[in-house]
Design a protein around this motif. Sequence first.
Motif, mmCIF file in Angstrom:
data_model
loop_
_atom_site.group_PDB
_atom_site.id
_atom_site.type_symbol
_atom_site.label_atom_id
_atom_site.label_comp_id
_atom_site.label_asym_id
_atom_site.label_seq_id
_atom_site.Cartn_x
_atom_site.Cartn_y
_atom_site.Cartn_z
ATOM 1 N N THR A 12 0.841 -1.195 0.000
ATOM 2 C CA THR A 12 0.000 0.000 0.000
ATOM 3 C C THR A 12 0.876 1.246 0.000
ATOM 4 O OG1 THR A 12 -0.095 0.164 2.415
ATOM 5 C CG2 THR A 12 -1.781 -1.204 1.336
ATOM 6 N N SER A 13 0.309 2.348 -0.434
ATOM 7 C CA SER A 13 1.061 3.597 -0.434
ATOM 8 C C SER A 13 1.427 3.999 1.000
ATOM 9 C CB SER A 13 0.280 4.704 -1.133
ATOM 10 O OG SER A 13 -0.986 4.864 -0.542
ATOM 11 N N GLU A 14 0.564 3.643 1.967
ATOM 12 C CA GLU A 14 0.859 3.958 3.372
ATOM 13 C C GLU A 14 2.084 3.175 3.851
ATOM 14 O OE1 GLU A 14 -2.265 2.984 2.335
ATOM 15 O OE2 GLU A 14 -3.187 4.970 2.380
ATOM 16 N N PHE A 15 2.156 1.890 3.475
ATOM 17 C CA PHE A 15 3.298 1.066 3.864
ATOM 18 C C PHE A 15 4.579 1.653 3.284
ATOM 19 C CE2 PHE A 15 6.353 -2.345 3.205
ATOM 20 C CZ PHE A 15 6.383 -2.949 4.456
ATOM 21 N N LYS A 16 4.521 2.022 2.002
ATOM 22 C CA LYS A 16 5.694 2.587 1.348
ATOM 23 C C LYS A 16 6.112 3.896 2.021
ATOM 24 C CE LYS A 16 4.616 0.646 -3.178
ATOM 25 N NZ LYS A 16 4.260 0.969 -4.576
ATOM 26 N N ARG A 17 5.136 4.747 2.297
ATOM 27 C CA ARG A 17 5.424 6.028 2.947
ATOM 28 C C ARG A 17 6.085 5.808 4.307
ATOM 29 N NH1 ARG A 17 0.337 7.974 4.265
ATOM 30 N NH2 ARG A 17 0.713 6.901 6.224
ATOM 31 N N ASP A 18 5.536 4.863 5.083
ATOM 32 C CA ASP A 18 6.086 4.576 6.410
ATOM 33 C C ASP A 18 7.489 3.976 6.312
ATOM 34 O OD1 ASP A 18 3.725 5.553 7.453
ATOM 35 O OD2 ASP A 18 2.905 3.579 7.964
ATOM 36 N N ARG A 35 15.562 -5.355 5.230
ATOM 37 C CA ARG A 35 15.634 -6.666 5.871
ATOM 38 C C ARG A 35 14.648 -6.733 7.040
ATOM 39 N NH1 ARG A 35 20.968 -6.896 7.345
ATOM 40 N NH2 ARG A 35 21.481 -7.309 5.186
ATOM 41 N N GLU A 36 14.611 -5.684 7.841
ATOM 42 C CA GLU A 36 13.697 -5.630 8.995
ATOM 43 C C GLU A 36 12.230 -5.702 8.555
ATOM 44 O OE1 GLU A 36 12.255 -2.214 12.062
ATOM 45 O OE2 GLU A 36 14.417 -2.417 11.795
ATOM 46 N N LEU A 37 11.909 -5.027 7.460
ATOM 47 C CA LEU A 37 10.516 -4.989 6.989
ATOM 48 C C LEU A 37 10.145 -6.180 6.109
ATOM 49 C CD1 LEU A 37 10.210 -1.196 6.105
ATOM 50 C CD2 LEU A 37 9.388 -2.365 8.158
ATOM 51 N N GLY A 38 11.140 -6.920 5.648
ATOM 52 C CA GLY A 38 10.870 -8.057 4.781
ATOM 53 C C GLY A 38 10.578 -7.672 3.344
ATOM 54 N N VAL A 39 11.180 -6.577 2.898
ATOM 55 C CA VAL A 39 11.013 -6.134 1.512
ATOM 56 C C VAL A 39 12.382 -6.166 0.831
ATOM 57 C CG1 VAL A 39 9.039 -4.672 2.075
ATOM 58 C CG2 VAL A 39 11.316 -3.661 2.016
ATOM 59 N N SER A 40 12.385 -6.085 -0.485
ATOM 60 C CA SER A 40 13.665 -6.108 -1.195
ATOM 61 C C SER A 40 14.352 -4.751 -1.050
ATOM 62 C CB SER A 40 13.464 -6.438 -2.671
ATOM 63 O OG SER A 40 12.979 -5.313 -3.370
ATOM 64 N N PRO A 41 15.658 -4.757 -0.885
ATOM 65 C CA PRO A 41 16.392 -3.493 -0.813
ATOM 66 C C PRO A 41 16.200 -2.647 -2.077
ATOM 67 C CG PRO A 41 17.782 -5.295 -0.074
ATOM 68 C CD PRO A 41 16.538 -5.905 -0.637
ATOM 69 N N GLU A 42 16.142 -3.313 -3.239
ATOM 70 C CA GLU A 42 15.952 -2.582 -4.497
ATOM 71 C C GLU A 42 14.602 -1.873 -4.502
ATOM 72 O OE1 GLU A 42 16.656 -5.900 -4.395
ATOM 73 O OE2 GLU A 42 18.789 -5.804 -4.852
ATOM 74 N N GLY A 43 13.568 -2.562 -4.029
ATOM 75 C CA GLY A 43 12.235 -1.958 -3.974
ATOM 76 C C GLY A 43 12.203 -0.761 -3.048
ATOM 77 N N LEU A 44 12.751 -0.926 -1.847
ATOM 78 C CA LEU A 44 12.769 0.171 -0.877
ATOM 79 C C LEU A 44 13.607 1.338 -1.396
ATOM 80 C CD1 LEU A 44 12.013 1.407 1.801
ATOM 81 C CD2 LEU A 44 13.823 0.063 2.891
ATOM 82 N N ARG A 45 14.716 1.030 -2.054
ATOM 83 C CA ARG A 45 15.557 2.086 -2.632
ATOM 84 C C ARG A 45 14.755 2.878 -3.669
ATOM 85 N NH1 ARG A 45 19.448 -1.142 -3.337
ATOM 86 N NH2 ARG A 45 20.415 -0.831 -1.320
#
Length: 99
Positions: A12-18, A35-45
């Motif tokens: 969700t956009s809220e998850f991404k924003r947070d 790693r803490e959130l369980g998402v890919s580093p590339e995605g978060l970047r």
Amino acid sequence: MSGKSNMSKRYTSEFKRDAVALVRSSGRNVTEVARELGVSPEGLRGWVKQAKADRGEGAPGALTTAEKEELQRLRRENREQQQTIEILKKQRPSSRRRR
């Protein structure tokens, strides 16, 4: 082939924003937070990069989220109009046939 699945997770956009806020406020790097959130580093970047563009701090020429959405909408409308034009061209009687 890589081990990645063709099924990508949708956040969700809220998850991404947070998640972006956590990167900015925690002083930790993207890889640690990812790693803490369980998402890919590339995605978060990518989310961090987009958030910077949305704040006007992106690379020269970087589109904001609103601009990307408008571009997608305009491209979709253009495609639909082109399809309509092609259909109308096929329906129009040829001037040669009348002669």
